[in-house]
Design a protein around this motif. Structure first.
Motif, mmCIF file in Angstrom:
data_model
loop_
_atom_site.group_PDB
_atom_site.id
_atom_site.type_symbol
_atom_site.label_atom_id
_atom_site.label_comp_id
_atom_site.label_asym_id
_atom_site.label_seq_id
_atom_site.Cartn_x
_atom_site.Cartn_y
_atom_site.Cartn_z
ATOM 1 N N ARG A 94 5.182 3.273 -5.505
ATOM 2 C CA ARG A 94 4.869 3.538 -4.101
ATOM 3 C C ARG A 94 6.179 3.458 -3.318
ATOM 4 O O ARG A 94 6.612 2.391 -2.900
ATOM 5 C CB ARG A 94 3.873 2.537 -3.531
ATOM 6 C CG ARG A 94 3.611 2.846 -2.046
ATOM 7 C CD ARG A 94 2.281 2.358 -1.550
ATOM 8 N NE ARG A 94 2.227 0.931 -1.357
ATOM 9 C CZ ARG A 94 1.178 0.305 -0.786
ATOM 10 N NH1 ARG A 94 0.141 0.998 -0.380
ATOM 11 N NH2 ARG A 94 1.181 -0.997 -0.644
ATOM 12 N N ARG A 151 10.454 0.784 -0.729
ATOM 13 C CA ARG A 151 9.308 0.380 -1.553
ATOM 14 C C ARG A 151 8.691 -0.832 -0.875
ATOM 15 O O ARG A 151 9.118 -1.971 -1.128
ATOM 16 C CB ARG A 151 9.761 0.050 -2.973
ATOM 17 C CG ARG A 151 10.286 1.271 -3.712
ATOM 18 C CD ARG A 151 10.917 0.928 -5.039
ATOM 19 N NE ARG A 151 11.337 2.139 -5.745
ATOM 20 C CZ ARG A 151 12.252 2.168 -6.690
ATOM 21 N NH1 ARG A 151 12.856 1.044 -7.055
ATOM 22 N NH2 ARG A 151 12.590 3.308 -7.273
ATOM 23 N N ASP A 185 1.842 5.362 1.995
ATOM 24 C CA ASP A 185 0.570 5.348 1.281
ATOM 25 C C ASP A 185 0.811 5.369 -0.230
ATOM 26 O O ASP A 185 1.957 5.431 -0.694
ATOM 27 C CB ASP A 185 -0.336 6.498 1.745
ATOM 28 C CG ASP A 185 0.187 7.881 1.366
ATOM 29 O OD1 ASP A 185 1.077 7.985 0.487
ATOM 30 O OD2 ASP A 185 -0.310 8.871 1.946
ATOM 31 N N ASP A 186 -0.272 5.313 -0.997
ATOM 32 C CA ASP A 186 -0.145 5.208 -2.450
ATOM 33 C C ASP A 186 0.503 6.430 -3.079
ATOM 34 O O ASP A 186 1.038 6.352 -4.192
ATOM 35 C CB ASP A 186 -1.522 4.982 -3.083
ATOM 36 C CG ASP A 186 -2.056 3.579 -2.825
ATOM 37 O OD1 ASP A 186 -1.225 2.691 -2.543
ATOM 38 O OD2 ASP A 186 -3.283 3.379 -2.883
ATOM 39 N N GLY A 218 3.081 7.875 -1.791
ATOM 40 C CA GLY A 218 4.472 7.909 -1.369
ATOM 41 C C GLY A 218 4.710 8.702 -0.111
ATOM 42 O O GLY A 218 5.853 9.087 0.179
#
Length: 605
Positions: free
Chosen positions: A55, A48, A578-579, A581
């Protein structure tokens, strides 16, 4: 490979109760992971990069994406978003401390590039510098050249120059100042001051100067000898006072702007930080009264990384970044307020705390050397009826749990094993007796070790027990190349399998590298999984990869590694999340081949 025994369980809970959360806690992820690493419900280690649960990506998925590009372990995975977040954590801690204390100076976090000089690290820090108020520190001519290049697009980035400086290095500093770079050489020896003045006068450039002090206040922790009165760098207070007076008498007191000290890396005790900050501030006040400018205090390194995850271990720290910042700000403010002097700007050189978390070393388990199978019921019964007293003792210890005195049971098992070995050497026991005794001892020894670990205690004579009891898991990497602090200093690094954390680990193991050196082992680990020695791991499945990650290796390890046994650098990958995952592979840096390693030592291939 042997089957497990009832005495090798990770804890006393029934197997049906083991979950991924148990696995995460067992390997200490909630502690040393610091919010950057955890486990998902499927038992996979996840990253993370900004501590946001929404995320995250499984390291197993990152490795799968790399495999599609033909990149396989051993590999060093760098997560630049973690570095950015760490910079924000430190910045935020000092911003809060300054605001809460009503402190009227500014703060700059300066990164010492010796911690990790890779171009990507320097460029990322330089890019973050304007927004987060970061600087860079160089300790050699080569590092200064790298810093000047990395900050070409952010020329306002503050630069501190520490270490031994000859005329060539000092002249480069003067040239950088002439170009408008905010650069400050920290004078370590009186000869450097004379040379800096001579060279800056020759080029007609006013270069700001700093002095490094040898403080009487000692550091605390493994690296405390690198600071204090025994440091190889810096001026004693009397020398610093003489240098300041000479500058002031020459009308150059305005150029003496920085007072610097360093009490050691990875400071374990905030009391040491407070004492050093107060002493440095007192000297600064006195130098101001003499006529020196002293606009900035550089309090050096020391902000630690919690490798032990909050446990009371040799590489743990007992404070947070906020507490560290408050200690420095409060002590400095108190001294300058008492003296009626304006608050100075503050610098810390917090390299380890910036970059340690961003890198993970991933290696495959490529082989297991397991002990002989546990004895059967008839084996134990036969040993119990033996004419050899040590064999009977081992049979009794193997048959029953160690009870309320596991340490005593372990001592009795060791004594019985030693007695049986002596009987064999003297010809009173045969080879079958000795082999059975070793197998019985392993059952009894592991039973006692596991009982001790459930109380949080380490068994005595841990190295000997590792030799006698633990399996050897061979991994495709070199400790001397990738974890030199482990070999040289006994530094402990957290490690855990990247998958199967939802399964109870049953094998107590030592991690062995691929070099032919017997020192190439990891025997001691932080976290509950390392209590008792070794690391609790799973039995590898035929045909399935079993991968182990070694974490918090971003500080010093890549730079200090050597070519022992001609193992070169492993490959490296820069990965962002990225947002959604998804892992985004930003860059892949190939590792050294055997040809590369041979050429580095002069062989023609």
């Amino acid at each position: 490979m042997t089957s497990t025994t009832p005495f090798q369980a990770a804890d006393a809970a029934p197997p049906s109760r083991w979950t991924a959360r148990d696995g995460a806690a067992h390997y200490g992820l909630p502690g040393w992971g610091a919010g950057y690493f955890d486990a998902d419900d499927a038992g996979r280690v996840v990253v993370r990069p900004d501590q946001r649960p929404d995320r995250s990506a499984a390291l197993d998925d990152v490795l799968a994406e790399l495999a599609r590009r033909g990149v396989t372990p051993p590999i060093l995975i760098r997560f630049p978003q973690i570095l950015e977040h760490r910079a924000g954590v430190i910045r935020g801690a000092f911003d809060r401390a300054i605001s809460d204390a009503g402190y009227r100076g500014r703060y700059t976090c300066v990164y010492p590039v010796k911690v990790n000089q890779h171009r990507g690290v320097l460029e990322r820090i330089s890019a973050l510098a304007p927004a987060l108020g970061l600087g860079l520190e160089a300790g050699s001519k080569a590092e200064l050249i790298a810093v000047l290049a990395a900050t070409a697009d952010t020329p306002g980035t503050p630069i501190i120059c520490n270490g031994f400086k000859d005329d060539e290095c000092l002249d480069l500093i003067v040239l950088a100042a002439a170009m408008g770079r905010p650069i400050t050489p920290i004078i370590e020896r009186r000869a450097e001051l004379d040379a800096a003045l001579r060279l800056s006068d020759a080029r007609r450039v006013d270069v700001a100067l700093g002095l490094r002090l040898k403080l009487a206040s000692p550091g605390a922790g493994r690296w405390q000898a690198s600071g204090g009165l025994g440091s190889k760098f810096g001026l004693f207070v009397a020398e610093a006072a003489d240098a300041a007076r000479d500058l002031i008498h020459a009308g150059l007191g305005r150029r003496l702007t920085v007072l610097h000290s360093h009490i050691g890396s990875q400071i374990a005790d905030l009391g040491a930080v407070r004492r050093a900050a107060r002493e440095l501030a007192r000297v600064a006040v006195e130098l101001r009264r003499l006529g020196a400018s002293i606009t900035t205090l550089d309090l050096g390194g020391g902000l630690g990384v919690d490798y032990d995850g909050g446990a009371d271990g040799p590489t743990s720290i007992g404070y947070t970044a906020d507490e560290y910042a408050r200690a420095l700000v409060d002590e400095t403010r108190a001294v300058f307020d008492d003296a009626g002097e304006p608050h100075p700007d503050l610098i810390t050189e917090s390299g380890r705390a910036l970059v340690a978390h961003e890198s993970v070393l991933v290696t495959d388990v490529v082989g297991v050397s397991a002990h002989a199978p546990a004895p059967t019921g008839p084996d134990i019964a036969g040993a119990g009826a033996s004419t050899l007293a040590p064999l009977r003792d081992l049979a009794r210890l193997a048959e029953r749990p160690p009870g309320d005195d596991p340490a005593g049971a372990l001592r009795r098992a060791l004594d019985a094993r030693d007695a049986l070995t002596g009987a064999f050497t003297a010809g009173r026991a045969n080879l079958a007796d000795r082999a059975l005794g070793d197998r019985l001892f392993r059952v009894a020894g592991l039973s006692a070790v596991d009982a001790l670990t459930r109380t949080g205690a380490d068994p005595p004579d841990a190295d000997r027990l590792a030799d006698l009891l633990f399996d050897l898991y061979f991994c495709n990497f070199s400790i001397f190349q990738s974890l030199p602090d482990l070999w040289a200093l006994g530094q402990r690094f957290p490690a855990c399998p990247l998958t199967r954390l939802d399964e109870r680990p049953t094998r107590r193991a030592v991690l062995c590298d691929m070099t032919c050196d017997s020192d190439g082992e990891m025997r001691s680990f932080p976290g509950p999984a390392g209590v008792g020695g070794g690391l609790m791991l799973h039995e590898p499945r035929p045909g399935a990869p079993y991968r182990v990650g070694v974490f918090l290796v971003g500080a010093y390890q890549e730079i200090l590694g050597d070519l022992h046994n001609l193992f070169g650098d492993p490959g490296a990958a820069h990965v962002t999340i990225d947002d959604a995952g998804r892992a985004v592979i930003e860059e892949v840096i190939p590792g050294d081949s055997a040809d590369d390693a041979l050429r580095l030592v002069g062989h023609d291939t």
